[in-house]
Scaffold this active site. Structure first.
Site, mmCIF file in Angstrom:
data_model
loop_
_atom_site.group_PDB
_atom_site.id
_atom_site.type_symbol
_atom_site.label_atom_id
_atom_site.label_comp_id
_atom_site.label_asym_id
_atom_site.label_seq_id
_atom_site.Cartn_x
_atom_site.Cartn_y
_atom_site.Cartn_z
ATOM 1 N N ARG A 109 41.691 -38.016 49.895
ATOM 2 C CA ARG A 109 42.983 -38.280 49.234
ATOM 3 C C ARG A 109 43.989 -38.421 50.364
ATOM 4 N NH1 ARG A 109 45.782 -35.475 44.097
ATOM 5 N NH2 ARG A 109 44.297 -36.925 43.201
ATOM 6 N N HIS A 136 44.059 -45.302 42.528
ATOM 7 C CA HIS A 136 43.398 -44.039 42.139
ATOM 8 C C HIS A 136 42.174 -44.391 41.272
ATOM 9 C CE1 HIS A 136 42.731 -39.917 41.528
ATOM 10 N NE2 HIS A 136 43.756 -39.580 40.759
ATOM 11 N N GLN A 139 40.161 -41.834 38.887
ATOM 12 C CA GLN A 139 40.857 -41.520 37.633
ATOM 13 C C GLN A 139 40.571 -42.589 36.584
ATOM 14 O OE1 GLN A 139 42.980 -38.697 36.909
ATOM 15 N NE2 GLN A 139 42.599 -39.499 34.856
ATOM 16 N N ASP A 227 52.526 -42.144 33.483
ATOM 17 C CA ASP A 227 52.280 -41.284 34.645
ATOM 18 C C ASP A 227 53.640 -40.769 35.111
ATOM 19 O OD1 ASP A 227 51.101 -40.034 36.845
ATOM 20 O OD2 ASP A 227 50.865 -41.870 38.012
ATOM 21 N N CYS A 266 47.126 -39.298 33.433
ATOM 22 C CA CYS A 266 46.171 -38.760 34.412
ATOM 23 C C CYS A 266 46.462 -37.307 34.758
ATOM 24 C CB CYS A 266 46.172 -39.623 35.669
ATOM 25 S SG CYS A 266 47.748 -39.612 36.573
ATOM 26 N N ARG A 294 36.936 -36.476 34.510
ATOM 27 C CA ARG A 294 36.910 -36.645 35.969
ATOM 28 C C ARG A 294 35.592 -36.097 36.510
ATOM 29 N NH1 ARG A 294 41.570 -37.221 38.926
ATOM 30 N NH2 ARG A 294 40.075 -37.531 40.598
HETATM 31 N N1 CP Z 1 44.911 -36.761 38.117
HETATM 32 C C1 CP Z 1 44.724 -36.228 39.332
HETATM 33 O O1 CP Z 1 44.223 -36.878 40.259
HETATM 34 O O2 CP Z 1 45.101 -34.935 39.433
HETATM 35 P P1 CP Z 1 45.199 -34.068 40.770
HETATM 36 O O3 CP Z 1 46.361 -34.577 41.563
HETATM 37 O O4 CP Z 1 45.397 -32.660 40.292
HETATM 38 O O5 CP Z 1 43.920 -34.229 41.548
HETATM 39 N N1 NVA Z 2 50.932 -41.392 40.632
HETATM 40 C C1 NVA Z 2 50.614 -40.008 40.900
HETATM 41 C C2 NVA Z 2 49.222 -39.714 40.475
HETATM 42 C C3 NVA Z 2 48.810 -38.267 40.624
HETATM 43 C C4 NVA Z 2 47.402 -37.994 40.237
HETATM 44 C C5 NVA Z 2 50.808 -39.699 42.377
HETATM 45 O O1 NVA Z 2 50.384 -40.506 43.211
HETATM 46 O O2 NVA Z 2 51.417 -38.680 42.676
#
Ligand code: CP
Ligand code: NVA
Length: 307
Positions: A109, A136, A139, A227, A266, A294
């Site tokens: 990430r 992402h 997801q 989101d 998400c 997930r």
């Molecule tokens: N939806 C998602 O990726 O959640 P986290 O940021 O908790 O991993």
């Molecule tokens: N759009 C959000 C998704 C989190 C899972 C972010 O990038 O923070």
């Protein structure tokens, strides 16, 4: 004698880089494992280790990948830049080379897509995108799985995104093309998804509509998705709140969708901002199934990467 090159690792970088049959295969496997049907392929991580690099916070991605690795017979190691040499300037390429000597797959990430791509270029084991600033995909695999559990095949159906044209919106665009459904995006002019992504979708024959008319986009849709208004790394929270206020998913908006429409997010969610409590905690919400999926979807992804 010609030297045999080692096979390229099976990276899971983004949905637009994979074909529909491969993605469908991962989801079929995910559904099968969720149903608890055991088979010879269900411990593909036996004796193997997944490294997980987190440059941004996470609850779902971190826990679901670790549990998936354990349930598939393997083990996961979490690396945070502050506790590794990556945070002191060791290059991404060197980190990729070293980790590839210890572990069997790497999930990352990251703050920048270029870091994901550099890692994948230099790793000799599969690399999985656990969120970047632009996409992402893990997801979306869970989201397609969840949609289909509730409403049947997603092909030919209509999904409406309301809010920021962010990393999740881009992955929804990729998914709409790969899984062949119509995606309507209701976004403020300033927060539309990148034009390059829309151009890619158009060239692929995708059915993507972008508009700032949220009511028109939601009318008779099968699913309403939103989101957070302020993603990790965004530093313009106040102006985003002002631009996105009209895109909040509330009961009035949900009433414009089909009566059986589902609400998706998400997570993490911000009740009172992008969605009201009445919607996310209401009967049309499937957000807890999305979160659970997930785990199952990532088992499908890990199995594919290591097969
Ligand atoms: N939806 C998602 O990726 O959640 P986290 O940021 O908790 O991993
Ligand atoms: N759009 C959000 C998704 C989190 C899972 C972010 O990038 O923070």
């Amino acid at each position: 004698m010609t030297e045999l090159k080692p096979p390229r690792p099976k990276h899971f970088l983004d949905l637009d880089r994979l074909d529909t049959a491969e993605l469908r295969g991962m989801l079929d496997n995910a559904h099968r494992m969720k149903r608890g049907e055991s088979g010879t392929g269900d411990k593909p991580l036996a004796g193997k280790t997944l490294a997980m690099i987190f440059e941004k916070p996470s609850t779902r991605t971190r826990v679901s990948f670790e549990v998936a690795a354990t349930q598939l017979g393997g083990h996961a190691v979490v690396l945070e830049p502050s506790g590794t040499q990556l945070g002191r300037g060791e290059t991404v390429a060197d980190t990729a080379r070293v980790l590839s000597r210890y572990v069997d797959a790497i999930m990352i990430r990251t703050t920048k897509e270029s870091i994901l791509l550099e890692l994948a270029e230099h790793a000799t084991v599969p690399v999985i995108n656990g969120l970047t600033d632009v996409t992402h995909p893990c997801q979306l695999m869970a989201d397609v799985m969840t949609f289909e559990e509730h409403l049947g095949p997603i092909e030919g159906r209509v999904v409406t995104w309301s809010g920021d044209g962010n990393n999740m919106a881009t992955s929804w665009i990729h998914a709409a093309v790969r899984f062949n459904f119509e995606l309507r995006l209701a976004c403020p002019e300033m927060l539309r998804p990148p034009q390059a992504v829309l151009d890619w979708a158009a060239a692929e024959g995708g059915r993507i509509v972008v508009s700032s008319d949220v009511d028109a986009m939601v009318k008779d849709t099968d699913a309403v998705v939103t989101d957070t208004w302020v993603s990790m790394g965004d530093d313009d929270g106040e102006s985003r709140h002002n631009m996105l206020r009209a895109y909040q998913v509330d009961d009035r908006l949900m009433a414009l969708a089909k009566p059986e429409a589902i609400f998706m997010h998400c997570l993490p969610a911000h009740r009172g901002d992008e969605v009201t409590a009445s919607v996310i905690d209401g009967p049309q919400s499937v957000v807890w199934d999305e979160a659970e999926n997930r785990l199952h979807a990532q088992k499908g992804i890990l199995t594919w990467c290591l097969s």
